[in-house]
Design a protein around this motif. Structure first.
Motif, PDB file in Angstrom:
ATOM      1  N   CYS A 280       8.858  -9.121  33.821  1.00 63.57           N
ATOM      2  CA  CYS A 280       9.999  -8.441  33.202  1.00 63.57           C
ATOM      3  C   CYS A 280       9.730  -8.017  31.764  1.00 63.57           C
ATOM      4  O   CYS A 280      10.600  -7.407  31.132  1.00 63.57           O
TER       5      CYS A 280
ATOM      6  N   THR B 241      19.592 -12.024  30.124  1.00 61.31           N
ATOM      7  CA  THR B 241      19.604 -11.774  31.561  1.00 61.31           C
ATOM      8  C   THR B 241      20.890 -12.183  32.250  1.00 61.31           C
ATOM      9  O   THR B 241      21.135 -11.795  33.387  1.00 61.31           O
TER      10      THR B 241
ATOM     11  N   LYS C 168      21.735  -5.566  29.821  1.00 57.44           N
ATOM     12  CA  LYS C 168      21.774  -5.968  31.226  1.00 57.44           C
ATOM     13  C   LYS C 168      23.189  -6.261  31.700  1.00 57.44           C
ATOM     14  O   LYS C 168      23.443  -6.302  32.912  1.00 57.44           O
TER      15      LYS C 168
ATOM     16  N   HIS D  29      19.394  -6.080  35.635  1.00 60.23           N
ATOM     17  CA  HIS D  29      18.039  -6.454  35.228  1.00 60.23           C
ATOM     18  C   HIS D  29      17.029  -5.572  35.950  1.00 60.23           C
ATOM     19  O   HIS D  29      16.765  -5.744  37.131  1.00 60.23           O
TER      20      HIS D  29
ATOM     21  N   LEU E 164      13.880  -5.493  35.736  1.00 58.01           N
ATOM     22  CA  LEU E 164      12.566  -6.120  35.918  1.00 58.01           C
ATOM     23  C   LEU E 164      11.507  -5.421  35.059  1.00 58.01           C
ATOM     24  O   LEU E 164      11.633  -5.382  33.846  1.00 58.01           O
TER      25      LEU E 164
ATOM     26  N   SER F 169      11.790  -9.081  25.043  1.00 55.43           N
ATOM     27  CA  SER F 169      11.495  -8.999  26.473  1.00 55.43           C
ATOM     28  C   SER F 169      10.703 -10.227  26.880  1.00 55.43           C
ATOM     29  O   SER F 169       9.657 -10.526  26.286  1.00 55.43           O
TER      30      SER F 169
ATOM     31  N   GLY G 198       9.193 -12.532  30.399  1.00 55.12           N
ATOM     32  CA  GLY G 198       8.901 -12.374  31.811  1.00 55.12           C
ATOM     33  C   GLY G 198       8.344 -13.615  32.457  1.00 55.12           C
ATOM     34  O   GLY G 198       7.779 -14.485  31.781  1.00 55.12           O
TER      35      GLY G 198
END
Length: 404
Positions: free
Chosen positions: A160, A302, A329, A334, A336, A390, A392
């Motif tokens: 993400c 998120t 979001k 989201h 991704l 960001s 992930g």
């Protein structure tokens, strides 16, 4: 070295174009709705781009037949960004144009569809396009082909954080003199039953099936997970001196990038938030800024219990002067691998418009967080420095710092 953002392109659940996305996040109303492709699953809603495959094909043209949906979205966003930058692919020095498009999953729906054909017992039913359509690098490849860009073409995959990683990599290519123009961003179209079921089994998705549009609610006390989304975001980056020399309109400047790993767990964020903090501090140091310079945070936000709590703690710890916080979001879901690039573009727009969009579906942030979330309506603010977070799976943390 500062880098100018001279063009933006977006295709999001709000529709096609930068204007549609900006209007939607400023309204603060969620775009999630029932998704026929997910019918029968425990979570049957998503934030899907409101364009059918037929509509997308008409916009892209003849070459779209060979592309997976994520590549089509990337091509549309890249075309808009290049046009917005005032660049002509027919006239530019193609060997000096780089393309960096991140993608977390790739052609997931293609993988699922073609796998089903194979399970029915005849390999001849499987499309000859299966492999190129599922490869996560093919969005970058198709954008390169569409624009005729013959410089480096790269496809970072940091889950993400992929879109933000792509922007950071593009900045490095410009700084190293490997290109003069970089078309950078992220894309994703993973709204398949398999992906939805997998995220649901992890406990990552919101279960508000009775109110999909209100399901994504970053930093709310009653948040219960994210909403799957698709989309693409692309930025055109140039060295500031080059952009000024050609008389380009500069939307904002990318002044710092930071990246760090949690080295903790495949999917859970590190409890101490050290990797995210290291990325934020690295971006500020790269930009020659101190924490007090930050006016605004575009949060990863998120709407999951762990991520939002950890990110709120990070903001309070490193930025105790309470800069304004938003989280797109809540409106767009989201996306991704696309999320980091879409949110970078929205951060640029916040700087340009001096307006902070509200966090969708948030009436008031959890009191214990102690952060200044913008709620209910846009806030006018003279934002001069903003950071975009960001994070992930895999422990990837990327922070981009922008200035007006």
């Amino acid at each position: 070295m500062t880098v100018a953002v001279t063009g933006l392109g977006l295709v999001t659940p709000a529709g096609e174009g930068v204007g549609a996305a900006w209007d939607a996040v400023c309204r603060g109303v969620g775009t999630a709705s029932r998704d026929p492709a997910l019918a029968g699953l425990p979570v049957d809603f998503s934030c899907r781009v409101p364009l059918s495959r037929e509509e997308l094909d008409r916009r892209v043209g003849r070459a779209s037949w060979r592309m997976a949906r994520n590549a089509v979205l990337a091509v549309l966003a890249a075309r808009e960004a290049v046009h917005d930058a005032g660049l002509d692919p027919v006239a530019w020095d193609a060997g000096r144009v780089a393309v960096v498009i991140g993608c977390g999953i790739g052609g997931d729906a293609v993988r699922e569809e073609q796998g089903g054909r194979l399970e029915r017992g005849d390999a001849r039913l499987v499309s000859a396009l299966t492999v190129p359509q599922i490869l996560p690098n093919m969005a970058a490849g198709e954008v390169s082909v569409d624009l005729g860009a013959r410089g480096p073409a790269l496809a970072p995959a940091t889950a993400c954080a992929s879109g933000a990683t792509a922007v950071a990599v593009a900045r490095d290519l410009l700084a190293a003199g490997r290109c003069d123009i970089a078309v950078a961003g992220g894309t994703e179209a993973a709204l398949s039953p398999l992906a939805a079921a997998g995220f649901w089994r992890m406990g990552a998705l919101s279960g508000r099936t009775d109110a999909p549009a209100a399901a994504s609610r970053p930093f709310a006390e009653d948040r219960d997970g994210f909403v799957l989304a698709e989309g693409a975001g692309v930025l055109v980056l140039e060295r500031t001196r080059d952009a000024e020399a050609r008389g380009a309109s500069v939307r904002a400047r990318l002044v710092g990038c930071g990246s760090a790993s949690d080295a903790y767990h495949p999917t859970a964020p590190a409890p101490d938030g050290r990797g995210a903090e290291d990325a934020l501090r690295a971006a500020l140091a790269d930009a020659g800024l101190v924490p007090g310079d930050v006016d605004h945070v575009n949060a990863h936000g998120t709407s999951t219990p762990l991520n939002d709590a950890g990110e709120a703690a990070l903001i309070s710890r490193v930025l105790p002067h309470r800069p304004s916080v938003t989280a797109p979001k809540g409106v767009l879901g989201h996306g991704l691998g696309a999320a980091g690039a879409v949110e970078a573009a929205l951060t640029v727009l916040t700087l340009q418009h001096r307006t902070v969009p509200p966090v969708g579906n948030l009436r008031a942030p959890t009191a214990a967080f102690g952060i200044d979330c913008v709620t209910k309506e846009p806030r006018r603010q003279d934002v001069r420095v903003a950071v975009s977070h960001s994070f992930g799976f895999g422990g990837h943390n990327v922070v981009l710092a922008f200035a007006s």
